[in-house]
Scaffold this motif. Structure first.
Motif, PDB file in Angstrom:
ATOM      1  N   ARG A 124       0.833  -1.203   0.000  1.00  0.00           N
ATOM      2  CA  ARG A 124       0.000   0.000   0.000  1.00  0.00           C
ATOM      3  C   ARG A 124       0.874   1.262   0.000  1.00  0.00           C
ATOM      4  N   ARG A 125       1.829   1.293  -0.947  1.00  0.00           N
ATOM      5  CA  ARG A 125       2.756   2.410  -1.038  1.00  0.00           C
ATOM      6  C   ARG A 125       2.087   3.636  -1.654  1.00  0.00           C
ATOM      7  N   VAL A 126       2.528   4.784  -1.180  1.00  0.00           N
ATOM      8  CA  VAL A 126       2.012   6.094  -1.592  1.00  0.00           C
ATOM      9  C   VAL A 126       3.208   6.940  -1.998  1.00  0.00           C
ATOM     10  N   LEU A 127       3.049   7.735  -3.042  1.00  0.00           N
ATOM     11  CA  LEU A 127       4.115   8.649  -3.447  1.00  0.00           C
ATOM     12  C   LEU A 127       3.786  10.055  -2.956  1.00  0.00           C
ATOM     13  N   MET A 128       4.690  10.595  -2.146  1.00  0.00           N
ATOM     14  CA  MET A 128       4.576  11.981  -1.693  1.00  0.00           C
ATOM     15  C   MET A 128       5.324  12.865  -2.681  1.00  0.00           C
ATOM     16  N   THR A 129       4.672  13.915  -3.122  1.00  0.00           N
ATOM     17  CA  THR A 129       5.294  14.923  -3.984  1.00  0.00           C
ATOM     18  C   THR A 129       5.188  16.254  -3.256  1.00  0.00           C
ATOM     19  N   MET A 130       6.334  16.816  -2.885  1.00  0.00           N
ATOM     20  CA  MET A 130       6.333  18.104  -2.185  1.00  0.00           C
ATOM     21  C   MET A 130       6.831  19.187  -3.129  1.00  0.00           C
TER      22      MET A 130
END
Length: 141
Positions: A124-130
């Motif tokens: 259940r990986r999520v990609l954070m984009t800041m």
């Protein structure tokens, strides 16, 4: 004397501390493996759905990332607003493709993309984009 460029330290760093905001307003700090894309001035981090940092960012998308040089004599902090992509349920869906793109940019080719895609779904990986609003830092020596 050369001016210190904190963005250069962001490019070089492979470990940092991500600060998010807890529901009670206190900071929550997590060690992460960031990838900074200088051309777009964006930081990417892969994280797991349900962890404190992910929960905090879903509630309040403000974050800061701090990195320190290996010798400890310089540091850089990036502040910005985060968007989260995922988790995905389809190994070939857009959410997992975003994680594939992140991996390729950060580490190159994976030896088994099918395995990687399956793990991104099962974990259940999520990609954070800041998107960076402000960067600052200092070289002490």
């Amino acid at each position: 004397m050369t001016l210190f460029d904190p963005r250069s330290l962001l490019v070089e760093s492979r470990i940092g501390v991500l600060a998010t905001i807890k529901a009670n307003g206190m900071p929550q700090l997590s060690p992460v493996t960031p990838f900074y894309e200088r051309e777009s001035d964006v930081i990417y981090v892969s994280m797991t759905e349900g962890r404190a940092k992910t929960v905090n960012l879903r509630r309040d998308p403000r974050a800061a990332l701090e990195v320190t040089a290996a010798d400890g004599w310089s540091w850089a902090t990036a502040e910005g607003t985060v968007t989260l992509t995922g988790p995905g349920t389809d190994p070939h869906g857009a959410e997992v493709e975003a994680l594939v793109d992140y991996y390729r940019a950060a580490a190159g080719e994976h030896p088994d993309w099918d395995e990687y895609r399956a793990v991104m779904v099962s974990d259940r990986r999520v990609l954070m984009t800041m998107t960076i609003d402000r960067v600052y830092g200092e070289k002490i020596r």
